[in-house]
Design an enzyme around this catalytic site. Structure first.
Site, PDB file in Angstrom:
ATOM      1  N   LYS A  90       0.854  -1.195   0.000  1.00 28.26           N
ATOM      2  CA  LYS A  90       0.000   0.000   0.000  1.00 28.26           C
ATOM      3  C   LYS A  90       0.878   1.229   0.000  1.00 28.26           C
ATOM      4  CE  LYS A  90      -3.924   2.142   0.326  1.00 28.26           C
ATOM      5  NZ  LYS A  90      -3.543   2.818  -0.948  1.00 28.26           N
ATOM      6  N   GLN A 111       7.265   3.744   3.872  1.00 30.37           N
ATOM      7  CA  GLN A 111       5.865   3.314   3.926  1.00 30.37           C
ATOM      8  C   GLN A 111       5.690   2.034   4.758  1.00 30.37           C
ATOM      9  OE1 GLN A 111       3.947   5.458   1.491  1.00 30.37           O
ATOM     10  NE2 GLN A 111       2.290   4.998   2.892  1.00 30.37           N
ATOM     11  N   LYS A 114       5.517   3.263   8.393  1.00 26.72           N
ATOM     12  CA  LYS A 114       4.346   4.123   8.565  1.00 26.72           C
ATOM     13  C   LYS A 114       3.071   3.287   8.601  1.00 26.72           C
ATOM     14  CE  LYS A 114       4.080   7.467   5.555  1.00 26.72           C
ATOM     15  NZ  LYS A 114       3.726   8.358   4.422  1.00 26.72           N
ATOM     16  N   LYS A 126       5.344   1.752  -3.168  1.00 28.21           N
ATOM     17  CA  LYS A 126       5.244   3.115  -3.705  1.00 28.21           C
ATOM     18  C   LYS A 126       5.488   3.066  -5.202  1.00 28.21           C
ATOM     19  CE  LYS A 126       4.731   7.386  -2.214  1.00 28.21           C
ATOM     20  NZ  LYS A 126       4.030   7.868  -0.999  1.00 28.21           N
ATOM     21  N   ASP A 166      -0.241  10.890  -4.246  1.00 25.91           N
ATOM     22  CA  ASP A 166       0.945  11.484  -3.621  1.00 25.91           C
ATOM     23  C   ASP A 166       1.180  12.778  -4.408  1.00 25.91           C
ATOM     24  OD1 ASP A 166       3.245  10.704  -1.587  1.00 25.91           O
ATOM     25  OD2 ASP A 166       4.275  11.592  -3.279  1.00 25.91           O
ATOM     26  N   THR A 209      -4.723  13.366   5.458  1.00 24.33           N
ATOM     27  CA  THR A 209      -3.309  13.521   5.824  1.00 24.33           C
ATOM     28  C   THR A 209      -3.117  14.810   6.627  1.00 24.33           C
ATOM     29  OG1 THR A 209      -2.772  12.395   3.764  1.00 24.33           O
ATOM     30  CG2 THR A 209      -0.951  13.396   4.946  1.00 24.33           C
ATOM     31  N   ASN A 240      -2.323  19.092  -1.361  1.00 25.31           N
ATOM     32  CA  ASN A 240      -3.338  18.390  -0.574  1.00 25.31           C
ATOM     33  C   ASN A 240      -3.029  18.418   0.923  1.00 25.31           C
ATOM     34  OD1 ASN A 240      -3.885  15.438   0.712  1.00 25.31           O
ATOM     35  ND2 ASN A 240      -5.643  16.142  -0.478  1.00 25.31           N
ATOM     36  N   SER A 376      -6.836   5.596   3.826  1.00 25.17           N
ATOM     37  CA  SER A 376      -6.877   4.744   2.634  1.00 25.17           C
ATOM     38  C   SER A 376      -7.246   3.316   3.030  1.00 25.17           C
ATOM     39  CB  SER A 376      -5.506   4.727   1.946  1.00 25.17           C
ATOM     40  OG  SER A 376      -5.347   5.838   1.108  1.00 25.17           O
TER      41      SER A 376
HETATM   42  P1  NDP Z   1       0.598  17.886  -3.866  1.00 25.63           P
HETATM   43  O1  NDP Z   1       1.089  17.559  -5.213  1.00 25.63           O
HETATM   44  O2  NDP Z   1      -0.842  18.071  -3.618  1.00 25.63           O
HETATM   45  O3  NDP Z   1       1.341  19.185  -3.322  1.00 25.63           O
HETATM   46  C1  NDP Z   1       2.724  19.252  -3.208  1.00 25.63           C
HETATM   47  C2  NDP Z   1       3.108  20.655  -2.779  1.00 25.63           C
HETATM   48  O4  NDP Z   1       4.502  20.684  -2.491  1.00 25.63           O
HETATM   49  C3  NDP Z   1       2.874  21.681  -3.869  1.00 25.63           C
HETATM   50  O5  NDP Z   1       2.593  22.906  -3.266  1.00 25.63           O
HETATM   51  C4  NDP Z   1       4.219  21.716  -4.586  1.00 25.63           C
HETATM   52  O6  NDP Z   1       4.473  22.924  -5.264  1.00 25.63           O
HETATM   53  C5  NDP Z   1       5.167  21.539  -3.426  1.00 25.63           C
HETATM   54  N1  NDP Z   1       6.373  20.872  -3.925  1.00 25.63           N
HETATM   55  C6  NDP Z   1       6.457  19.657  -4.504  1.00 25.63           C
HETATM   56  N2  NDP Z   1       7.693  19.391  -4.883  1.00 25.63           N
HETATM   57  C7  NDP Z   1       8.402  20.436  -4.548  1.00 25.63           C
HETATM   58  C8  NDP Z   1       9.760  20.747  -4.677  1.00 25.63           C
HETATM   59  N3  NDP Z   1      10.638  19.893  -5.233  1.00 25.63           N
HETATM   60  N4  NDP Z   1      10.179  21.929  -4.176  1.00 25.63           N
HETATM   61  C9  NDP Z   1       9.299  22.782  -3.602  1.00 25.63           C
HETATM   62  N5  NDP Z   1       7.984  22.544  -3.458  1.00 25.63           N
HETATM   63  C10 NDP Z   1       7.558  21.385  -3.920  1.00 25.63           C
HETATM   64  O7  NDP Z   1       1.197  16.737  -2.919  1.00 25.63           O
HETATM   65  P2  NDP Z   1       0.745  16.321  -1.447  1.00 25.63           P
HETATM   66  O8  NDP Z   1       0.282  17.507  -0.682  1.00 25.63           O
HETATM   67  O9  NDP Z   1      -0.126  15.150  -1.577  1.00 25.63           O
HETATM   68  O10 NDP Z   1       2.127  15.797  -0.850  1.00 25.63           O
HETATM   69  C11 NDP Z   1       3.007  16.636  -0.089  1.00 25.63           C
HETATM   70  C12 NDP Z   1       3.942  15.763   0.735  1.00 25.63           C
HETATM   71  O11 NDP Z   1       3.165  14.954   1.628  1.00 25.63           O
HETATM   72  C13 NDP Z   1       4.800  14.763  -0.062  1.00 25.63           C
HETATM   73  O12 NDP Z   1       6.031  14.594   0.611  1.00 25.63           O
HETATM   74  C14 NDP Z   1       3.992  13.472   0.024  1.00 25.63           C
HETATM   75  O13 NDP Z   1       4.812  12.350  -0.151  1.00 25.63           O
HETATM   76  C15 NDP Z   1       3.497  13.580   1.455  1.00 25.63           C
HETATM   77  N6  NDP Z   1       2.311  12.780   1.800  1.00 25.63           N
HETATM   78  C16 NDP Z   1       1.155  12.867   1.086  1.00 25.63           C
HETATM   79  C17 NDP Z   1       0.050  12.141   1.462  1.00 25.63           C
HETATM   80  C18 NDP Z   1      -1.255  12.254   0.779  1.00 25.63           C
HETATM   81  O14 NDP Z   1      -2.225  11.627   1.229  1.00 25.63           O
HETATM   82  N7  NDP Z   1      -1.391  13.022  -0.277  1.00 25.63           N
HETATM   83  C19 NDP Z   1       0.118  11.198   2.587  1.00 25.63           C
HETATM   84  C20 NDP Z   1       1.348  11.245   3.313  1.00 25.63           C
HETATM   85  C21 NDP Z   1       2.398  11.996   2.909  1.00 25.63           C
HETATM   86  P3  NDP Z   1       4.259  22.980  -6.852  1.00 25.63           P
HETATM   87  O15 NDP Z   1       2.791  22.930  -7.059  1.00 25.63           O
HETATM   88  O16 NDP Z   1       4.885  24.260  -7.288  1.00 25.63           O
HETATM   89  O17 NDP Z   1       4.978  21.778  -7.405  1.00 25.63           O
HETATM   90  O1  2IT Z   2       2.957   8.862   1.630  1.00 27.75           O
HETATM   91  C1  2IT Z   2       1.825   8.382   1.826  1.00 27.75           C
HETATM   92  O2  2IT Z   2       1.531   7.801   2.880  1.00 27.75           O
HETATM   93  C2  2IT Z   2       0.808   8.578   0.788  1.00 27.75           C
HETATM   94  N1  2IT Z   2       1.074   9.209  -0.217  1.00 27.75           N
HETATM   95  C3  2IT Z   2      -0.559   7.982   0.950  1.00 27.75           C
HETATM   96  C4  2IT Z   2      -0.548   6.525   0.576  1.00 27.75           C
HETATM   97  C5  2IT Z   2      -1.898   5.860   0.536  1.00 27.75           C
HETATM   98  O3  2IT Z   2      -1.905   4.674   0.167  1.00 27.75           O
HETATM   99  O4  2IT Z   2      -2.910   6.473   0.871  1.00 27.75           O
END
Ligand code: NDP
Ligand code: 2IT
Length: 444
Positions: A90, A111, A114, A126, A166, A209, A240, A376
């Protein structure tokens, strides 16, 4: 040489070109020393650390698609199935130009621990691709997602491997991928999570998240005699995780004064306007300059800089290695009390150590952002029983899971005489369950 050092040396030799993976392994193995040392003979004989740091299998494949000009484009897709000793693989799918084997391996490795911490039966995996959804039309995104799933569908399944969102993968991408899976396999199953609400998605998954991050942060504060009320919070990212972390922090009475994307950041002393941020990022898919243009109180700055803003709590929610040693120094100098990671591995190892040594309460991503994958898993449960729960039901389960995670990691740290070291607590608590399951299931 200790068993941990031997394995670390071998992992470094074998994966020299994957710095993020090495960073993640080093952080985990280093903090597992007390547990490994106490059971060294068994773990060494069972080769537990070698097996944990070698994925079960990895897929890397070509993803061809046609852009709006009729030009064929080619991306590289990945899925790494890391460890399924406590449940089906997952983990999310990252769509970002920086994606490579090392990035997906680090994320898949994290993961495992976690997912174990959530208390739910899910293993670690992943995937993703070096595709950039930014600036692409909906048709182009659909073409990419369909081609990606045409190959990925061979390796996944509701009881095998269940991908999700992600960076760069949200409801739109999951929808296109789900459609293609269903078309090819002729089966309607919960093979992806983060689905739309009309076709098997769970209420509260979108928020999970960010909300989960705030539930664990609130518990941390409560257990130190503090509350979220009136606190100044600094958040990075504008995706997100950042959006729903901001929303929940505000509901708890805190003031969130920053957000950022890959080109710049916002300082909004009156507090981030979440509805405006959602409009800019979720609807228009635009840059943060549009937020600043629509809001008088907001300052826009090019580049990076959120960690220089004075705050009580810092929540990195963008990407890996975005909080460096100098940022940690600035946070400490400004009196920051707590750092909890919404992103995966946003804080470098030296920055983490500096924060911990200077009395900042620090909860790493494996624990702090586990609310997403936990929800999830709740989506998988609902799909299996062909029911959907209310928002309140899912949200209250999420709250309970995050409070439990806090106490589990706190207890694990205390058991090894490391009270307050939540990084060590999380790695130990996550590891013990997986290692026990691996030993019980024999050499596979
Ligand atoms: P999104 O794509 O929704 O948002 C990512 C954000 O981070 C955007 O604002 C983006 O800016 C910025 N960003 C991404 N890459 C870079 C970079 N290299 N340098 C600077 N800013 C950056 O992703 P999520 O919010 O889903 O994910 C954010 C983090 O949370 C990640 O590390 C992800 O692995 C982690 N995560 C996500 C989960 C989920 O359920 N979605 C669960 C657990 C962890 P821009 O738009 O300009 O690229
Ligand atoms: O980093 C993470 O835990 C995620 N992007 C969510 C993974 C999931 O299966 O919901």
């Amino acid at each position: 040489m200790s068993y941990v050092d031997e394995v670390l040396k071998r992992v470094k030799e074998k994966n020299a070109s994957e710095p993020e993976f090495l960073q993640a392994v080093e952080e985990v193995l280093d903090s597992l020393r007390p547990v490994i040392d106490a059971n060294e003979e068994t773990y060494r004989r069972e080769a537990i650390l070698e097996r944990l740091t070698e994925p079960d299998r990895q897929f890397k494949f070509r993803v061809p698609w046609v852009d709006d000009k009729g030009q064929v484009q080619v991306n590289t897709g990945y899925r790494i199935q890391f460890n399924n000793s406590i449940g089906p693989y997952k983990g999310g799918l990252r769509l970002h130009p920086s994606v490579n084997t090392g990035i997906i391996k680090f994320l898949g490795f994290e993961q495992i621990f976690k997912n174990s911490l959530t208390g739910l039966p899910i293993g670690g995996g992943k995937g993703g691709a070096d595709f950039d959804p930014k600036g692409k039309s909906d048709r182009e995104v659909m073409a990419f997602c369909q081609s990606f799933m045409t190959e990925l569908c061979k390796y996944i399944g509701a009881d095998v491997d269940v991908p999700a969102g992600d960076i760069g993968t949200g409801a739109r991408e999951i929808g296109y991928m789900f459609g293609q899976y269903k078309k090819i396999k002729s089966t309607y199953e919960g093979v992806l999570t983060g689905k739309g609400l009309t076709y098997g998605g769970s209420l509260a998954r979108t928020e999970a998240t960010g909300y989960g991050l705030l539930y664990i942060t609130q518990e941390l504060m409560k257990c130190h005699g503090e509350s979220m009320e009136g606190k100044t919070v600094v958040i990075s990212g504008a995706g997100n995780v950042a959006i729903y972390a901001t929303q929940k922090a505000q509901q708890m009475g805190a003031k969130v004064v920053t957000c950022s994307d890959s080109t710049g950041w916002i300082y909004d002393p009156e507090g981030i306007d979440v509805e405006l941020l959602k409009e800019v990022k979720e609807v228009k898919r635009a840059r943060l300059t549009e937020y600043a243009a629509a809001r008088k109180s907001a300052e826009y700055h090019e580049g990076r800089g959120v960690w220089s803003v004075k705050c009580d709590i810092a929540l990195p929610c963008a990407t890996q290695n975005e909080l460096l040693l100098d940022d940690a120094k600035a946070l400490v100098a400004n009196g920051c009390k707590a750092v909890c990671e919404g992103a995966n591995m946003p804080t470098t190892i030296d920055a983490t150590k500096y924060l911990q040594e200077n009395g900042v309460w620090f909860i790493g991503g494996k624990a702090a952002n586990a609310g997403g994958v936990a929800t999830s898993a709740l989506e998988m449960t609902q799909n299996s029983e062909r029911l959907s729960w209310t928002f309140e039901e899912v949200d209250s389960k999420l709250q309970q899971i995050m409070v439990n995670i806090y106490h589990n990691i706190d207890d694990a740290a205390k058991r090894y005489g490391q009270e307050g070291n939540y990084v060590m607590g999380a790695n130990i608590a996550g590891f013990e369950k997986v290692a026990n399951a691996m030993i019980a299931q024999g050499v596979v």
